[in-house]
Design a protein around this motif. Structure first.
Motif, mmCIF file in Angstrom:
data_model
loop_
_atom_site.group_PDB
_atom_site.id
_atom_site.type_symbol
_atom_site.label_atom_id
_atom_site.label_comp_id
_atom_site.label_asym_id
_atom_site.label_seq_id
_atom_site.Cartn_x
_atom_site.Cartn_y
_atom_site.Cartn_z
ATOM 1 N N GLY A 106 47.321 35.831 85.357
ATOM 2 C CA GLY A 106 47.107 37.301 85.993
ATOM 3 C C GLY A 106 46.401 38.385 85.412
ATOM 4 N N LEU A 107 45.932 37.998 84.478
ATOM 5 C CA LEU A 107 45.135 38.879 83.598
ATOM 6 C C LEU A 107 43.863 39.228 84.267
ATOM 7 C CD1 LEU A 107 45.386 37.658 80.010
ATOM 8 C CD2 LEU A 107 46.736 39.423 80.980
ATOM 9 N N PRO A 108 43.542 40.787 84.175
ATOM 10 C CA PRO A 108 42.017 41.148 84.686
ATOM 11 C C PRO A 108 41.062 40.317 83.754
ATOM 12 C CG PRO A 108 43.026 42.808 83.410
ATOM 13 C CD PRO A 108 44.099 41.681 83.328
ATOM 14 N N ALA A 109 39.830 40.688 84.358
ATOM 15 C CA ALA A 109 38.508 39.727 83.705
ATOM 16 C C ALA A 109 38.317 40.204 82.194
ATOM 17 C CB ALA A 109 37.444 39.974 84.450
ATOM 18 N N HIS A 110 38.444 41.369 81.993
ATOM 19 C CA HIS A 110 38.116 41.892 80.638
ATOM 20 C C HIS A 110 39.182 41.458 79.669
ATOM 21 C CE1 HIS A 110 40.657 45.110 81.804
ATOM 22 N NE2 HIS A 110 40.986 45.386 80.668
ATOM 23 N N ALA A 111 40.292 41.409 80.011
ATOM 24 C CA ALA A 111 41.692 41.119 79.077
ATOM 25 C C ALA A 111 41.535 39.628 78.950
ATOM 26 C CB ALA A 111 42.879 41.633 79.604
ATOM 27 N N ALA A 112 41.015 38.964 80.103
ATOM 28 C CA ALA A 112 40.951 37.575 79.736
ATOM 29 C C ALA A 112 40.015 36.963 78.900
ATOM 30 C CB ALA A 112 40.872 36.773 81.443
ATOM 31 N N ALA A 113 38.728 37.628 79.013
ATOM 32 C CA ALA A 113 37.709 37.116 78.058
ATOM 33 C C ALA A 113 38.068 37.700 76.487
ATOM 34 C CB ALA A 113 36.543 38.248 78.410
ATOM 35 N N GLU A 114 39.017 38.675 76.350
ATOM 36 C CA GLU A 114 39.262 38.963 75.130
ATOM 37 C C GLU A 114 40.301 37.976 74.473
ATOM 38 O OE1 GLU A 114 40.771 43.082 75.042
ATOM 39 O OE2 GLU A 114 38.889 43.929 75.381
ATOM 40 N N GLN A 115 41.368 37.780 75.271
ATOM 41 C CA GLN A 115 42.321 36.781 75.137
ATOM 42 C C GLN A 115 41.664 35.335 74.842
ATOM 43 O OE1 GLN A 115 45.396 37.542 74.385
ATOM 44 N NE2 GLN A 115 46.349 35.410 74.240
ATOM 45 N N SER A 116 40.670 35.061 75.548
ATOM 46 C CA SER A 116 40.116 33.563 75.451
ATOM 47 C C SER A 116 39.558 33.383 74.119
ATOM 48 C CB SER A 116 39.094 33.566 76.616
ATOM 49 O OG SER A 116 38.259 32.286 76.318
ATOM 50 N N ALA A 117 38.640 34.462 73.543
ATOM 51 C CA ALA A 117 38.042 34.659 72.538
ATOM 52 C C ALA A 117 38.994 34.544 71.159
ATOM 53 C CB ALA A 117 37.218 35.882 72.504
ATOM 54 N N ALA A 118 40.146 35.425 71.334
ATOM 55 C CA ALA A 118 41.259 35.221 70.271
ATOM 56 C C ALA A 118 41.853 33.794 70.332
ATOM 57 C CB ALA A 118 42.362 36.325 70.716
ATOM 58 N N GLN A 119 42.133 33.262 71.383
ATOM 59 C CA GLN A 119 42.608 31.880 71.291
ATOM 60 C C GLN A 119 41.669 30.799 70.678
ATOM 61 O OE1 GLN A 119 45.440 32.435 75.197
ATOM 62 N NE2 GLN A 119 45.131 30.454 74.588
ATOM 63 N N LEU A 120 40.368 30.866 71.114
ATOM 64 C CA LEU A 120 39.601 29.996 70.616
ATOM 65 C C LEU A 120 39.318 30.258 69.090
ATOM 66 C CD1 LEU A 120 36.900 29.918 73.582
ATOM 67 C CD2 LEU A 120 38.620 28.098 73.030
ATOM 68 N N GLN A 121 39.077 31.440 68.696
ATOM 69 C CA GLN A 121 39.077 31.700 67.213
ATOM 70 C C GLN A 121 40.229 31.202 66.474
ATOM 71 O OE1 GLN A 121 39.145 35.710 66.205
ATOM 72 N NE2 GLN A 121 38.418 35.387 64.226
#
Length: 467
Positions: free
Chosen positions: A119-134
């Protein structure tokens, strides 16, 4: 209901018509617990996972009951559990290629999980995705498509997606296969965190190092039946069943070194080979000779160019610089590949028996010779009536090995050919592969992350370093 009871499985079975593939199994998982399922390839471990998820292949029927955090349903009622996917029950599947959308970039797929499930908003999902991939060592992979990733990189990407939804119950089916030691320990740590933060893990693995590191309880399956259960430490220290003792003793660390054959004439020569993907150099100015009868082992972390080197030598990829020279007079089918992902190497809508007969006809191989290899690999003839999606990854890996030998290759590039196999079956498969190479005088180029397998089979090694 106990507040900490996350999973209650009651009498779980799987049938294909009148044939029973998995005998009734009952167990529970509470918050903070890890339960590991151990057994040979084809023992029914992945069938159990699919039955719990409600994701069995067509033609297979589950029996029993599944209760996930108080929501009870018949095991055969797959639709009842689908609203729980990602939210209360997550699956890290055995075949990452089947879990990733090939036409969508990896980062966007992870963002979608974070938006729709968390249920994250788009901008937060993008930031979290980048952090998890890193964190998974995939910083540059978010903009890539799944087919641009190595097998190990895809495995780590799927692990990130399976954990992104925050499900309290995680089923991890061979989560560390094809990973080097560093990333195997990383994924093990991720699974430990799930349990330590109040979730529960059902682990399916052939890797005793991972099972021992996570601890918890252990179930040992054989041919769809439970033969031993108890605390992990107790069973590994003093297994009561002869089969469990045999399984533990079959670890590659105990295998004898295979005698090196005599090398013959040159098969393939690479000179000044260089290759890069997406601006990242994999290897540069590499010289390599492969001779008949030689066993050449390639090692290194995921994504460092092992599979790419083999594909360049086979002519499946062009090098950015340098040249590949084949010995004169080789047949067009003389250079063969045993793929890391066996599912992708079989026609999905054709039965396995039909695919194998096509291979025999194409290469002039007697059906009886192929049957002999399948018997040696302990593949039941009844499996050949099924499609690739209806057998386990380990069974399909062995069938792929039997098939590729029909071509009588002069060079076989075997890319993690036993990563889905338990130690017992792994040894049988590699012995068959080694015997076939010795008898034909073919060259073998073997990619493996297992140091013990490299020690047993390798005459020479090429080790790729992390970039």
């Amino acid at each position: 209901m106990n507040a900490d009871l996350i999973l209650e499985a009651s009498g779980i079975s799987v049938h294909a018509g009148s044939q029973r593939l998995l005998r009734e199994l009952s167990f529970t998982l509470r918050a903070g617990e890890v339960l590991t399922i151990l057994g040979e390839s084809g023992a029914g471990k992945s069938l159990l996972a699919d039955a719990l998820m409600g994701n069995l292949p067509a033609g297979l029927v589950a029996g029993g009951e599944v209760c996930i955090q108080g929501q009870r349903s018949a095991a055969r009622d797959a639709r009842a559990r689908r609203p729980l996917w990602g939210r209360k029950i997550g699956l890290l599947p055995q075949e990452p290629s089947l879990a990733l959308n090939p036409v969508r970039r990896v980062g966007s797929q992870l963002e979608e999980v974070l938006q729709l499930v968390r249920g994250l908003p788009a901008h937060a999902a993008a930031e979290q995705s980048a952090a998890q991939l890193q964190a998974a060592g995939l910083s540059a992979s978010g903009a890539q498509y799944p087919w641009q990733l190595s097998g190990g990189m895809a495995q780590r990407a799927v692990a990130s997606m399976a954990l992104a939804g925050g499900a309290s119950l995680l089923i991890a089916d061979e989560p560390t296969k094809g990973l080097d030691a560093h990333w195997r320990d990383h994924v093990t740590g991720m699974l430990r965190t799930v349990a330590e933060t109040g979730g529960a893990v059902l682990l399916i693995t052939h890797d005793l190092r991972v099972a021992e590191a996570l601890g918890g309880r252990l179930l040992v399956l054989r041919a769809g039946e439970l033969i031993e259960a108890g605390e992990m430490a107790d069973i590994l220290r003093a297994p009561s069943h002869a089969y469990t003792r045999e399984l533990i003793a079959a670890d590659p660390a105990h295998w004898p070194v295979r005698q090196a054959p005599v090398s013959g004439p040159l098969i393939v020569q690479g000179r000044g080979l260089s290759k890069a993907f997406n601006g990242k150099s994999l290897f540069q100015a590499l010289d390599l000779d492969l001779h008949a009868g030689e066993r050449f082992v390639v090692q290194g972390p995921s994504g460092t160019g092992k599979s790419t080197l083999g594909n360049v030598l086979l002519g499946l990829l062009r090098p950015d610089a340098g040249s590949v020279i084949r010995a004169p007079g080789l047949a067009t089918t003389a250079l063969q590949k045993l793929y890391q992902d066996p599912v992708a190497s079989f026609p999905p809508r054709q039965t396995l028996g039909s695919s194998l007969r096509d291979a025999c006809q194409l290469h002039g191989e007697a059906w009886s010779a192929l049957q002999g290899r399948l018997e040696r690999l302990k593949i039941d003839a009844s499996l050949l009536t099924r499609r690739p999606s209806q057998v386990s990854g380990g069974e399909l890996q062995r069938i792929a090995l039997a098939r590729v030998l029909c071509a009588r290759p002069a060079l076989l590039f075997a890319d993690e050919p036993t990563s889905r196999l338990d130690p017992l079956t792994q040894r049988q498969a590699l012995e068959l592969l080694g015997d076939a190479m010795d008898e034909s005088g073919a060259a073998l180029m073997l990619v493996t992350h297992d140091e013990d397998i490299a020690r047993v089979f390798g005459q020479r090694q090429q080790v790729f370093a992390a970039h």
